[in-house]
Motif scaffolding. Sequence first.
Motif, PDB file in Angstrom:
ATOM      1  N   ILE A  40      -8.617   1.440   3.070  1.00  0.00           N
ATOM      2  CA  ILE A  40      -8.746   2.513   2.075  1.00  0.00           C
ATOM      3  C   ILE A  40     -10.205   2.694   1.664  1.00  0.00           C
ATOM      4  O   ILE A  40     -10.700   3.809   1.527  1.00  0.00           O
ATOM      5  N   GLU A  62       0.790   4.438  -2.796  1.00  0.00           N
ATOM      6  CA  GLU A  62       0.176   5.605  -2.141  1.00  0.00           C
ATOM      7  C   GLU A  62       0.009   6.803  -3.095  1.00  0.00           C
ATOM      8  O   GLU A  62      -1.043   7.436  -3.133  1.00  0.00           O
ATOM      9  N   GLU A  63       1.055   7.046  -3.882  1.00  0.00           N
ATOM     10  CA  GLU A  63       1.032   8.210  -4.787  1.00  0.00           C
ATOM     11  C   GLU A  63      -0.057   8.073  -5.848  1.00  0.00           C
ATOM     12  O   GLU A  63      -0.833   8.988  -6.078  1.00  0.00           O
ATOM     13  N   ILE A 104       0.844  -1.201   0.000  1.00  0.00           N
ATOM     14  CA  ILE A 104       0.000   0.000   0.000  1.00  0.00           C
ATOM     15  C   ILE A 104       0.880   1.252   0.000  1.00  0.00           C
ATOM     16  O   ILE A 104       0.559   2.253  -0.656  1.00  0.00           O
ATOM     17  N   LYS A 105       2.011   1.186   0.701  1.00  0.00           N
ATOM     18  CA  LYS A 105       2.944   2.310   0.701  1.00  0.00           C
ATOM     19  C   LYS A 105       3.423   2.578  -0.741  1.00  0.00           C
ATOM     20  O   LYS A 105       3.519   3.723  -1.168  1.00  0.00           O
ATOM     21  N   LYS A 124      -3.570   8.656  -4.676  1.00  0.00           N
ATOM     22  CA  LYS A 124      -3.983  10.040  -4.432  1.00  0.00           C
ATOM     23  C   LYS A 124      -4.760  10.640  -5.597  1.00  0.00           C
ATOM     24  O   LYS A 124      -5.670  11.438  -5.408  1.00  0.00           O
TER      25      LYS A 124
END
Lengths: 293, 293
Positions: free
Chosen positions: A174, A90-91, A86-87, A94
């Motif tokens: 999420i 992340e971008e 998930i890290k 968004k």
Amino acid sequence: MKIKPECAICIVRQVVDAVKEISKEEEVQFKLISSTLSCIKKVYGPDAVPAWMGTEVHRYLKKISGNRDPYRYLKDRANKLAIEYIKSIEESLKKYNYKPPLERLRYKIKLAIAGNVIDFGPYSTDVDIDRKLKETLEEDLKIDHSRELLEDLKEYDRILYICDNAGEILFDKILLEELKEYCEVVASVKGGPILNDATLEDARYVGLDKVVKVVTTGCDVIGVNLEESSEEFLKEFKRADIIIAKGMGNFESLTEYSIDKPVYYIFKAKCLPVAQFIDVEVGDNILLKKLQK
Amino acid sequence: MKIKPECAICIVRQVVDAVKEISKEEEVQFKLISSTLSCIKKVYGPDAVPAWMGTEVHRYLKKISGNRDPYRYLKDRANKLAIEYIKSIEESLKKYNYKPPLERLRYKIKLAIAGNVIDFGPYSTDVDIDRKLKETLEEDLKIDHSRELLEDLKEYDRILYICDNAGEILFDKILLEELKEYCEVVASVKGGPILNDATLEDARYVGLDKVVKVVTTGCDVIGVNLEESSEEFLKEFKRADIIIAKGMGNFESLTEYSIDKPVYYIFKAKCLPVAQFIDVEVGDNILLKKLQK
């Protein structure tokens, strides 16, 4: 829903997998598997509910092995891999914050299904995870009641979101953040270790409790069994306007009940008996609204 | 060789497959599978030999169902498909008659393995058969004792070739014709129906008896069980200078005996327990010479 004759294969496969987590000694493995065959014979039949049959068998295995949480290592691993994954996205996540509500919701549902499909078992590699996640996100929902869900989110106030596996719950997180834009959301995890299902320990580890109120079912049942559930869980089940249930175990068991509110099922149809029950193909991604009065 | 703990999954899968051949009624399927679970529990353990465990379970299933030959339809279908297939490659086969002996022998062994790997089950298509055959023929033998076999063929006089499945025996027939160039060859099939193993009926249907003398094992045992074999089979077993055994069932069972002559095993390693036993990968093609004194 009820099991099909071939579910015998799957439950034996699960037992073998679990036993290999419990002991590396073949002699012990043989004994545990052999003993559990009797338990399978007892619970196997046309009236068995897959998730509940699995519960009896995995409970039996925990009892005779003295190991109360055979999947602990795999659950830890799943949680850690999910956090890393998930890290890494992340971008790109968004950018969905600027998409229209329906598209955003649908994407996050597919992401939650991806969490359900990823095999965090001992043989999976990062390559597999990347590929499977990509495939799931690229495929359409075969049953897609996301419009109905969006309408219901706008109309109603309170959701109970019934979680499935460890690791996967980070993907659910999420979606839960998205659902919170519309409703008050409570999430539930298992009251005790069973299979690789998420417990309170996992929920806390991935910070699910930082996002929503987390309750437990109060029992170590795969899926949901209202007769065994805690007062706390039943209170949330009653108070909710909408139930969202994640994964096949919750689908298999909740479809056994009359429920006086909309239930949304989010899962990947991983086997033929479940796929045939809702007339889809194995591998299809599902967001199904069911009125079970 | 002995079974591994995970063989429990495979035997249950086999039972489900067989039961679906026996009856299309789910109620009957549930009863037969449930009852057979007790039989599996009885024969499952660290000392069990895979082929013999399978024998007990399939015999039990034949007994309780009253169906003496559950795989009859699939065997007929396999024979017919094999006849069609071999007809389609007849021309390209001819060119191997002008190749050097070792190359010719090796090709026909790989063709015999292809016959062992092709899934003539109800879901296979002609596309699958073509692809799988091509793959097997293109791959090298992972264990390749063809030089040793050629030497032995030149040195010795008499071969007992122990067949495996229906359909597959038509691929064996081509290899048997090659072996006859060097030795007197006798082929054996099962003495009674078990799994999809070839019986005398299948041997006659594909004309195996036109090429070599065909005897039966005298029993419905998967693989070989010398204690249950007929006098006729044991006579050929003793008389032969070389044993050639086809398929995993024969490998699993014959490796349990001391044998005072070279044994050649021809098969595809279809599962992890067998592959690990001879230190190869699942899917590898094998021509293994074993001295089992």
